[in-house]
Write a protein that holds these residues in place. Structure first.
Motif, PDB file in Angstrom:
ATOM      1  N   ALA A   1       0.827  -1.210   0.000  1.00 44.73           N
ATOM      2  CA  ALA A   1       0.000   0.000   0.000  1.00 44.73           C
ATOM      3  C   ALA A   1       0.861   1.259   0.000  1.00 44.73           C
ATOM      4  O   ALA A   1       0.581   2.218  -0.741  1.00 44.73           O
ATOM      5  CB  ALA A   1      -0.937  -0.002   1.205  1.00 44.73           C
ATOM      6  N   MET A   2       1.910   1.268   0.798  1.00 44.49           N
ATOM      7  CA  MET A   2       2.786   2.432   0.861  1.00 44.49           C
ATOM      8  C   MET A   2       3.528   2.644  -0.459  1.00 44.49           C
ATOM      9  O   MET A   2       3.690   3.786  -0.902  1.00 44.49           O
ATOM     10  CB  MET A   2       3.770   2.297   2.021  1.00 44.49           C
ATOM     11  N   LEU A   3       3.923   1.574  -1.100  1.00 45.31           N
ATOM     12  CA  LEU A   3       4.603   1.704  -2.391  1.00 45.31           C
ATOM     13  C   LEU A   3       3.646   2.209  -3.473  1.00 45.31           C
ATOM     14  O   LEU A   3       4.035   3.020  -4.316  1.00 45.31           O
ATOM     15  CB  LEU A   3       5.252   0.380  -2.792  1.00 45.31           C
ATOM     16  N   ARG A   4       2.383   1.772  -3.427  1.00 45.68           N
ATOM     17  CA  ARG A   4       1.389   2.289  -4.385  1.00 45.68           C
ATOM     18  C   ARG A   4       1.180   3.792  -4.171  1.00 45.68           C
ATOM     19  O   ARG A   4       1.091   4.563  -5.133  1.00 45.68           O
ATOM     20  CB  ARG A   4       0.060   1.551  -4.257  1.00 45.68           C
ATOM     21  N   ALA A   5       1.102   4.202  -2.922  1.00 42.57           N
ATOM     22  CA  ALA A   5       0.926   5.629  -2.615  1.00 42.57           C
ATOM     23  C   ALA A   5       2.131   6.430  -3.096  1.00 42.57           C
ATOM     24  O   ALA A   5       1.979   7.518  -3.669  1.00 42.57           O
ATOM     25  CB  ALA A   5       0.715   5.824  -1.110  1.00 42.57           C
TER      26      ALA A   5
ATOM     27  N   ARG B   1       4.665  10.237  -6.857  1.00 45.17           N
ATOM     28  CA  ARG B   1       5.717  10.510  -7.845  1.00 45.17           C
ATOM     29  C   ARG B   1       5.123  10.771  -9.228  1.00 45.17           C
ATOM     30  O   ARG B   1       5.621  11.622  -9.961  1.00 45.17           O
ATOM     31  CB  ARG B   1       6.719   9.359  -7.890  1.00 45.17           C
ATOM     32  N   ALA B   2       4.073  10.055  -9.568  1.00 41.21           N
ATOM     33  CA  ALA B   2       3.433  10.272 -10.867  1.00 41.21           C
ATOM     34  C   ALA B   2       2.884  11.699 -10.973  1.00 41.21           C
ATOM     35  O   ALA B   2       3.007  12.347 -12.020  1.00 41.21           O
ATOM     36  CB  ALA B   2       2.321   9.252 -11.095  1.00 41.21           C
ATOM     37  N   GLU B   3       2.301  12.204  -9.898  1.00 39.86           N
ATOM     38  CA  GLU B   3       1.783  13.576  -9.899  1.00 39.86           C
ATOM     39  C   GLU B   3       2.918  14.583 -10.012  1.00 39.86           C
ATOM     40  O   GLU B   3       2.827  15.550 -10.770  1.00 39.86           O
ATOM     41  CB  GLU B   3       0.948  13.852  -8.641  1.00 39.86           C
TER      42      GLU B   3
END
Length: 168
Positions: free
Chosen positions: A117-121, A126-128
């Protein structure tokens, strides 16, 4: 998540340098003065930005900093990585394997739900940041705030920018 003060200082410094002419540089001390921050602390970050090829450093008594790339080619993520490093903000220490009666190692081959979950966040964050360029953050001089910001910056640059001859 808490980012260092160096992130804000770096982004604003890059924005200021984006206003320079191609043949000009700005000294670290001038950037620090404009933003009301410590020169030595800012200089550390400017050097990191130069190391990441976001800025160019011109040595000498008339030297300073300028952008190494066009403003639309510098993302906020580029700046964050240059200052904070590329490692994810969350680092799993695998505390599941500690304490009394630990489970068998076979259960720890895949990341736990917390880590995933933390890696997805982190990926979303980073994408933003990757989507937003320095050019995107330029103020609109047609608004009262944009006009005031531009006037302040232009007046400061008129006094502190150092013109350089560009060799080809």
């Amino acid at each position: 998540m808490k980012l260092s003060d160096g992130i804000e200082q770096s982004i604003h410094s890059v924005l200021m340098l984006a206003s320079l002419g191609e043949d000009s540089v700005l000294a670290a001390a001038a950037l620090a003065e404009f933003h009301g921050v410590s020169t030595s602390y800012l200089l550390k970050h400017l050097q990191a930005l130069a190391g990441a090829r976001i800025l160019s450093s011109v040595p000498g008594p008339k030297g300073g900093y300028r952008l190494a790339r066009a403003p639309d080619k510098i993302s906020l993520l580029d700046i964050v990585i240059a200052i904070e490093g590329a490692a994810p903000a969350f680092r799993c220490a695998e505390i599941r394997q500690r304490g009394p009666s630990p489970l068998d190692a076979q259960f720890f081959r895949a990341p736990c739900g917390v880590n995933a979950a933390m890696l997805r966040a982190e990926q979303a964050y980073r994408a933003e940041l990757r989507k937003i360029s320095i050019a995107d953050l330029a103020t609109d001089p047609q608004t009262p705030l944009g006009a005031a910001i531009e006037a302040r910056g232009c007046a400061f640059l008129d006094r502190h920018a150092r013109r350089q001859s560009i060799s080809t």
